[in-house]
Design an enzyme around this catalytic site. Structure first.
Site, PDB file in Angstrom:
ATOM      1  CE1 TYR A 148      40.336  46.153  44.123  1.00 22.35           C
ATOM      2  CE2 TYR A 148      40.058  45.828  41.771  1.00 22.35           C
ATOM      3  CZ  TYR A 148      40.800  46.290  42.824  1.00 22.35           C
ATOM      4  OH  TYR A 148      41.999  46.900  42.594  1.00 22.35           O
ATOM      5  CE  LYS A 185      45.090  49.899  59.299  1.00 25.35           C
ATOM      6  NZ  LYS A 185      46.377  50.525  59.672  1.00 25.35           N
ATOM      7  CG  ASP A 205      49.794  50.236  58.418  1.00 20.95           C
ATOM      8  OD1 ASP A 205      49.851  49.028  58.741  1.00 20.95           O
ATOM      9  OD2 ASP A 205      49.436  51.133  59.210  1.00 20.95           O
ATOM     10  CG  ASP A 246      45.005  47.230  42.829  1.00 17.09           C
ATOM     11  OD1 ASP A 246      45.561  46.798  41.795  1.00 17.09           O
ATOM     12  OD2 ASP A 246      44.578  48.384  42.946  1.00 17.09           O
ATOM     13  CG  ASP A 266      50.441  48.727  40.999  1.00 18.65           C
ATOM     14  OD1 ASP A 266      50.074  47.632  40.546  1.00 18.65           O
ATOM     15  OD2 ASP A 266      50.228  49.815  40.424  1.00 18.65           O
TER      16      ASP A 266
HETATM   17  C1  IPM Z   1      45.390  44.941  38.482  1.00 15.11           C
HETATM   18  C2  IPM Z   1      44.770  46.175  37.896  1.00 15.11           C
HETATM   19  C3  IPM Z   1      43.265  46.040  37.974  1.00 15.11           C
HETATM   20  C4  IPM Z   1      42.897  45.877  39.438  1.00 15.11           C
HETATM   21  C5  IPM Z   1      42.493  47.194  37.342  1.00 15.11           C
HETATM   22  C6  IPM Z   1      42.886  47.391  35.900  1.00 15.11           C
HETATM   23  C7  IPM Z   1      40.993  47.022  37.473  1.00 15.11           C
HETATM   24  O1  IPM Z   1      45.213  47.319  38.523  1.00 15.11           O
HETATM   25  O2  IPM Z   1      45.193  43.858  37.910  1.00 15.11           O
HETATM   26  O3  IPM Z   1      46.073  45.049  39.501  1.00 15.11           O
HETATM   27  O4  IPM Z   1      42.736  46.890  40.141  1.00 15.11           O
HETATM   28  O5  IPM Z   1      42.771  44.743  39.884  1.00 15.11           O
HETATM   29 MN    MN Z   2      46.610  46.926  40.107  1.00 13.67          MN
END
Ligand code: IPM
Ligand code: MN
Length: 365
Positions: free
Chosen positions: A146, A196, A228, A252, A256
């Site tokens: 990032y 990893k 993974d 990240d 999710d």
């Molecule tokens: C998160 C989001 C952010 C990230 C984006 C919006 C830049 O997806 O906070 O997980 O990738 O960190």
């Molecule tokens: Mn995210």
């Protein structure tokens, strides 16, 4: 009487709707404790870009600098609308990452929590959920791909190329490890290290630092897992995880997936903690498709308030009350349209009604 300043960045899309509900909760906490919250609203995200030409304008920076904590809504536009903003000014690159960098919020805590009252939202089978899911993902938030150098261009052969750097130094790794170990020793004393190292040198150093630090926390059991493989195990056997620690990009993606096993990213609040400042935000985006419809569940935003109460204001009991209040509303059979389909047996309520019911429960508790 304590007086805390909170910068309130409602953000884009559903942000203002869910932020309004979170503020109702703060008001209840204020009423019954020896505390006042001075709310300082400020523009952040695409809305700020269109108003000020900057997604994180100077005026907002000044407010955030002066605040004791920051409550931040989701930001961003849909794919098409994003094109109205130059790439480097888009809210993710132009506001969110600069905020993380400015306050050095290296420790990101993302609870993946599925108590019984929420179990019906999960796509997992009841035998996999068992007694519920209770994971804390600890994501390094200001390093790695990032924030590494980025380069894009055309090489000498006329071929377009891109180069992004994944960089960590030992201080960046050790500080997030200490956060994870400390948390693990307060919970189930189990830390799953996500890496990893069969491919990435960054993971080799990551694991090396972990091994050096581990003896300082003899009560915590460390389990190593490839990223993974962890993705699979989150679906097959989430009960094996308690605290998970991982670098930025892995965090990240896996967080999710955490939202996925709960049934919605709408159930994912988070805390982003730096040495001097913390901000709190849902882990999800601004959901422009459902914005303004009064159907988005404010759970992630109210949960972020709970995390703020605990981490920034030392109000762990009230934080617990807030979680319990939200769970009680779900346990009564209520839901919002973003989380449940009509006809699925839930009592459908709006964003505002959900917030009102949480407030009602909170007043009882
Ligand atoms: C998160 C989001 C952010 C990230 C984006 C919006 C830049 O997806 O906070 O997980 O990738 O960190
Ligand atoms: Mn995210």
């Amino acid at each position: 009487m304590k007086n805390y300043k909170i910068a309130v960045l409602a953000g884009d899309g559903i942000g203002p709707e869910i932020t309004a509900e979170a503020i109702k909760v703060l008001k209840v906490i204020e009423e019954r404790n020896d505390v006042t919250f001075e709310l300082l609203p400020a523009a952040f995200g695409a809305c700020a870009y269109f108003e000020f030409g900057d997604a994180f304008p100077e005026s907002t920076i000044a407010i955030c600098d002066s605040a004791d904590a920051i409550l931040k809504g989701p930001i961003g536009l849909n794919h098409e609308d994003s094109k109205k903003i130059p790439i480097d000014k888009q809210p993710e690159r132009g506001a969110l990452l600069p905020m993380r960098r400015r306050y050095n919020t290296y420790a990101n805590f993302r609870p993946v929590s599925l108590p019984k009252a929420l179990a019906h939202f999960s796509p997992l089978k009841p035998e996999i959920i068992g007694e519920g899911i209770d994971i804390m993902m600890v994501r390094e938030l200001v390093g790695g791909l990032y924030f590494g150098n980025k380069e894009m261009g055309v090489n000498e052969q006329g071929i377009r190329y891109v180069k992004e750097t994944l960089e960590y130094d030992e201080t960046q790794i050790s500080r997030i490890m200490h956060q994870a170990f400390k948390l693990a020793s307060k919970r189930r004393k189990l830390l799953t290290n996500i890496h990893k190292s069969n491919v990435l040198k960054s993971s080799v150093l990551w694991n090396e630092i972990l091994e050096e630090i581990a003896p300082q926390y003899p009560d915590v059991k460390v389990v190593h897992q490839l990223v993974d493989s962890a993705a699979t195990n989150l679906c097959l056997n989430p009960g094996q995880f308690d605290v998970m620690v991982m670098e930025n990009m892995f965090g990240d993606i896996l967080s999710d997936q955490g939202g996925g096993i709960l049934g919605s990213l709408g159930l994912m609040p988070s805390a982003c903690i730096g040495p001097d400042k913390a901000y709190y935000e849902p882990s999800h985006g601004s959901a422009p498709d459902i914005a303004g419809k009064n159907i988005a569940n404010p759970y992630s935003m109210i949960g972020s308030v709970a995390m703020m109460l605990e981490n920034s204001f030392d109000m762990a009991d009230e934080a617990k009350n807030v979680w319990n209040a939200m769970q009680a509303v779900f346990a009564d059979g209520y839901s919002t349209a973003d989380l449940s389909k009509a006809g699925s047996g839930v009592k459908m309520i709006s964003t505002v009604e959900f917030g009102d019911k949480v407030v009602e429960k909170l007043r009882l508790g």
